[in-house]
Enzyme design. Structure first.
Site, PDB file in Angstrom:
ATOM      1  N   ARG A 167       0.822  -1.216   0.000  1.00 28.42           N
ATOM      2  CA  ARG A 167       0.000   0.000   0.000  1.00 28.42           C
ATOM      3  C   ARG A 167       0.852   1.261   0.000  1.00 28.42           C
ATOM      4  O   ARG A 167       0.318   2.369  -0.124  1.00 28.42           O
ATOM      5  CB  ARG A 167      -0.926   0.029   1.229  1.00 28.42           C
ATOM      6  CG  ARG A 167      -2.028  -1.018   1.207  1.00 28.42           C
ATOM      7  CD  ARG A 167      -2.856  -0.962   2.481  1.00 28.42           C
ATOM      8  NE  ARG A 167      -3.998  -0.090   2.360  1.00 28.42           N
ATOM      9  CZ  ARG A 167      -5.264  -0.511   2.181  1.00 28.42           C
ATOM     10  NH1 ARG A 167      -5.546  -1.787   2.110  1.00 28.42           N
ATOM     11  NH2 ARG A 167      -6.242   0.354   2.085  1.00 28.42           N
ATOM     12  N   TYR A 170       0.764   4.237  -2.562  1.00 25.33           N
ATOM     13  CA  TYR A 170      -0.305   5.229  -2.405  1.00 25.33           C
ATOM     14  C   TYR A 170      -0.090   6.045  -1.123  1.00 25.33           C
ATOM     15  O   TYR A 170      -0.031   7.274  -1.166  1.00 25.33           O
ATOM     16  CB  TYR A 170      -1.647   4.501  -2.352  1.00 25.33           C
ATOM     17  CG  TYR A 170      -2.860   5.399  -2.371  1.00 25.33           C
ATOM     18  CD1 TYR A 170      -3.235   6.080  -3.522  1.00 25.33           C
ATOM     19  CD2 TYR A 170      -3.657   5.536  -1.232  1.00 25.33           C
ATOM     20  CE1 TYR A 170      -4.363   6.891  -3.547  1.00 25.33           C
ATOM     21  CE2 TYR A 170      -4.790   6.342  -1.257  1.00 25.33           C
ATOM     22  CZ  TYR A 170      -5.140   7.010  -2.411  1.00 25.33           C
ATOM     23  OH  TYR A 170      -6.259   7.808  -2.431  1.00 25.33           O
ATOM     24  N   GLU A 172       2.451   6.484   0.943  1.00 23.81           N
ATOM     25  CA  GLU A 172       3.645   7.329   1.081  1.00 23.81           C
ATOM     26  C   GLU A 172       3.685   8.426   0.013  1.00 23.81           C
ATOM     27  O   GLU A 172       4.216   9.505   0.253  1.00 23.81           O
ATOM     28  CB  GLU A 172       4.920   6.486   1.044  1.00 23.81           C
ATOM     29  CG  GLU A 172       5.055   5.547   2.242  1.00 23.81           C
ATOM     30  CD  GLU A 172       5.262   6.268   3.590  1.00 23.81           C
ATOM     31  OE1 GLU A 172       5.365   7.506   3.629  1.00 23.81           O
ATOM     32  OE2 GLU A 172       5.318   5.561   4.616  1.00 23.81           O
ATOM     33  N   ARG A 211     -13.306  -1.012  -5.022  1.00 23.17           N
ATOM     34  CA  ARG A 211     -13.574  -0.663  -3.621  1.00 23.17           C
ATOM     35  C   ARG A 211     -14.868  -1.322  -3.159  1.00 23.17           C
ATOM     36  O   ARG A 211     -15.698  -1.754  -3.960  1.00 23.17           O
ATOM     37  CB  ARG A 211     -13.589   0.851  -3.442  1.00 23.17           C
ATOM     38  CG  ARG A 211     -12.175   1.359  -3.211  1.00 23.17           C
ATOM     39  CD  ARG A 211     -12.084   2.846  -3.137  1.00 23.17           C
ATOM     40  NE  ARG A 211     -12.185   3.441  -4.465  1.00 23.17           N
ATOM     41  CZ  ARG A 211     -12.034   4.731  -4.712  1.00 23.17           C
ATOM     42  NH1 ARG A 211     -11.785   5.563  -3.730  1.00 23.17           N
ATOM     43  NH2 ARG A 211     -12.135   5.191  -5.949  1.00 23.17           N
ATOM     44  N   VAL A 212     -15.026  -1.340  -1.840  1.00 26.18           N
ATOM     45  CA  VAL A 212     -16.004  -2.270  -1.292  1.00 26.18           C
ATOM     46  C   VAL A 212     -17.445  -1.955  -1.702  1.00 26.18           C
ATOM     47  O   VAL A 212     -18.197  -2.871  -2.060  1.00 26.18           O
ATOM     48  CB  VAL A 212     -15.845  -2.390   0.244  1.00 26.18           C
ATOM     49  CG1 VAL A 212     -16.189  -1.105   0.982  1.00 26.18           C
ATOM     50  CG2 VAL A 212     -16.667  -3.548   0.762  1.00 26.18           C
ATOM     51  N   ASN A 215     -18.082  -2.704  -5.353  1.00 26.59           N
ATOM     52  CA  ASN A 215     -18.033  -4.167  -5.526  1.00 26.59           C
ATOM     53  C   ASN A 215     -19.320  -4.816  -5.030  1.00 26.59           C
ATOM     54  O   ASN A 215     -19.951  -5.602  -5.749  1.00 26.59           O
ATOM     55  CB  ASN A 215     -16.864  -4.770  -4.736  1.00 26.59           C
ATOM     56  CG  ASN A 215     -15.588  -4.835  -5.558  1.00 26.59           C
ATOM     57  OD1 ASN A 215     -15.524  -4.301  -6.652  1.00 26.59           O
ATOM     58  ND2 ASN A 215     -14.564  -5.472  -5.012  1.00 26.59           N
ATOM     59  N   GLN A 234     -13.331  -5.543  10.343  1.00 30.08           N
ATOM     60  CA  GLN A 234     -12.664  -4.257  10.098  1.00 30.08           C
ATOM     61  C   GLN A 234     -13.718  -3.186   9.831  1.00 30.08           C
ATOM     62  O   GLN A 234     -14.801  -3.496   9.322  1.00 30.08           O
ATOM     63  CB  GLN A 234     -11.660  -4.357   8.931  1.00 30.08           C
ATOM     64  CG  GLN A 234     -12.219  -4.520   7.543  1.00 30.08           C
ATOM     65  CD  GLN A 234     -12.440  -5.972   7.136  1.00 30.08           C
ATOM     66  OE1 GLN A 234     -12.810  -6.808   7.944  1.00 30.08           O
ATOM     67  NE2 GLN A 234     -12.246  -6.269   5.851  1.00 30.08           N
TER      68      GLN A 234
HETATM   69  N1  UDP Z   1     -13.286  -5.108   0.985  1.00 32.17           N
HETATM   70  C1  UDP Z   1     -14.057  -6.277   0.980  1.00 32.17           C
HETATM   71  N2  UDP Z   1     -14.542  -6.722  -0.216  1.00 32.17           N
HETATM   72  C2  UDP Z   1     -14.331  -6.073  -1.389  1.00 32.17           C
HETATM   73  C3  UDP Z   1     -13.556  -4.877  -1.385  1.00 32.17           C
HETATM   74  C4  UDP Z   1     -13.049  -4.439  -0.171  1.00 32.17           C
HETATM   75  O1  UDP Z   1     -14.298  -6.910   2.022  1.00 32.17           O
HETATM   76  O2  UDP Z   1     -14.822  -6.538  -2.425  1.00 32.17           O
HETATM   77  C5  UDP Z   1     -12.804  -4.596   2.270  1.00 32.17           C
HETATM   78  C6  UDP Z   1     -11.326  -4.231   2.311  1.00 32.17           C
HETATM   79  O3  UDP Z   1     -10.531  -5.346   2.653  1.00 32.17           O
HETATM   80  C7  UDP Z   1     -11.305  -3.150   3.378  1.00 32.17           C
HETATM   81  C8  UDP Z   1     -12.657  -2.469   3.219  1.00 32.17           C
HETATM   82  O4  UDP Z   1     -13.484  -3.383   2.508  1.00 32.17           O
HETATM   83  O5  UDP Z   1     -11.236  -3.728   4.661  1.00 32.17           O
HETATM   84  C9  UDP Z   1     -12.579  -1.182   2.440  1.00 32.17           C
HETATM   85  O6  UDP Z   1     -11.834  -1.437   1.280  1.00 32.17           O
HETATM   86  P1  UDP Z   1     -11.768  -0.445   0.062  1.00 32.17           P
HETATM   87  O7  UDP Z   1     -10.991  -1.142  -1.009  1.00 32.17           O
HETATM   88  O8  UDP Z   1     -13.119   0.041  -0.273  1.00 32.17           O
HETATM   89  O9  UDP Z   1     -10.959   0.814   0.556  1.00 32.17           O
HETATM   90  P2  UDP Z   1      -9.833   1.060   1.667  1.00 32.17           P
HETATM   91  O10 UDP Z   1     -10.565   1.670   2.776  1.00 32.17           O
HETATM   92  O11 UDP Z   1      -9.194  -0.232   2.064  1.00 32.17           O
HETATM   93  O12 UDP Z   1      -8.882   1.965   0.991  1.00 32.17           O
END
Ligand code: UDP
Length: 346
Positions: A167, A170, A172, A211-212, A215, A234
């Site tokens: 990571r 991004y 840093e 992103r979550v 997705n 989380q």
């Molecule tokens: N995440 C998940 N399923 C997905 C995409 C992301 O469970 O299909 C989780 C990811 O591991 C993180 C959180 O959702 O804990 C947010 O991830 P995202 O990629 O949206 O952004 P981040 O906050 O990590 O930059």
């Protein structure tokens, strides 16, 4: 150097790098609707041509000056900036440096671009803005806090970031960008600013972004299982894009140079997010498929918004998660699900 400058910097025109992207295109929309000239610059490595087409149409309806330039802002700006009509150039009061891959899968795929756009690209944005006596607003991020040791995260928290991991390209790069803004202001007596943007969602996100929320919504609409990474304990705090844009525009029109967190301070575990999405799709039963937690995935994230509320005229997010998700679902069903892909979509 005083870190709080009073006074305002009214917008008369905006140049937005990454204007084909999710946040950049919403900022552009906001200023076009207000009747201000807008120039967007994007190389479409993650941005979408459909977003620029939308802005083009809007500018025609509003009879507002709009220019879309396809360029990589890491490279020399003079090759394209000399083509900007003088009348438009003279109106640019703000340069928003929002170009950057922003989702973990895409910034890792485009790791070098991510490093350079937030460093060399930002340096070019600052030089361009200084020539016009314009104000730069840099899109920084909650990722500069890494896996935070305190919650909620105030701007005074220095972060817990792995500088040597997947990571870091991004995290840093954004941290370097913050340092570049600070040092530029310090040495050159300028008033450029930055906002630390927490997780944001809404229409015009690239369905392939990764992103979550995008997705989960696209998976639910396609009747696919939701990909839950890790055990779902989380946390994140999700801000609807119009709330974020309101915060950014308020910040832009001040002379503040200090970082300000922008986001939504209601925190959800991923499992709670799944529950909210389930209520929207009921009676359809959403399935989950568990996948490995990505490297260095932060355990928790929630902004302390005290600074934003205090300095940005009592700004506060208005849109509740469920309400925002319903709007985003409606967009995906209407025309978002088949939006063009991040790359090779000419
Ligand atoms: N995440 C998940 N399923 C997905 C995409 C992301 O469970 O299909 C989780 C990811 O591991 C993180 C959180 O959702 O804990 C947010 O991830 P995202 O990629 O949206 O952004 P981040 O906050 O990590 O930059």
């Amino acid at each position: 150097m005083a870190n709080k400058s009073t006074g305002s910097t009214p917008i008369t025109g905006a140049l937005i790098t990454g204007g084909g992207g999710f946040l950049g295109s919403h900022l552009a929309e906001r200023y076009l609707r207000a009747g201000h000239p807008v120039i967007v610059v994007d190389n479409f490595c993650t941005g979408m041509r459909s977003n620029v087409e939308f802005l083009n149409q809007l500018a025609k309806e509003k009879a507002t000056a709009f220019l879309a330039i396809e360029a990589n802002v890491i490279e020399d700006w003079s090759t394209w900036s000399r083509e900007i009509p003088k009348a438009t150039l003279s109106k640019i009061s703000h340069v928003f440096h929002f170009a950057s891959p922003a989702s973990p899968p895409l910034y890792q795929e485009l790791a070098f671009d991510t490093l350079w756009v937030n460093t060399k690209g930002l340096e070019r944005a600052l030089a361009f803005a200084d020539d016009l006596a314009a104000r730069v607003i840099f899109a920084s991020t909650s990722e500069i806090y890494g896996d935070p040791l305190i919650t909620p995260q105030p701007e005074s928290f220095w972060g817990n970031v792995n500088s040597f991991g997947y990571r870091s390209c991004y995290d840093e790069a954004k941290r370097f960008g913050e340092s570049l803004i600070f040092t530029h202001n310090w040495k050159k007596k300028t008033h450029h600013g930055l906002v630390r943007i927490f997780n944001t969602y809404g229409p015009r996100m690239n369905p392939s972004d990764g992103r979550v929320i995008i997705n989960f919504l696209t998976q639910a609409l396609r009747s696919e299982p939701l990909t839950l990474y890790g055990d779902g304990s989380q946390t994140r705090s999700f801000c609807y894009v119009t709330d974020l844009v309101e915060g950014i525009t308020r910040y832009a029109e001040t002379k503040l140079i200090e970082p300000v967190n922008l986001g939504n301070d209601r925190e959800f575990s991923l499992l709670e997010l799944v529950e909210v999405i389930q209520t929207i799709f009921a009676p359809k039963k959403l399935e989950l498929v568990h996948q490995a937690l990505p490297h260095d995935d932060p355990r928790q994230r929630r902004p302390d918004l005290t600074t934003a509320r205090t300095l940005l005229n009592a700004w506060a997010p208005q849109v509740q998660l469920k309400e925002g998700l319903i709007k985003m679902r409606a967009w995906l069903e209407a025309d978002g699900l088949d939006s063009n892909k991040p790359k090779g979509d000419k």
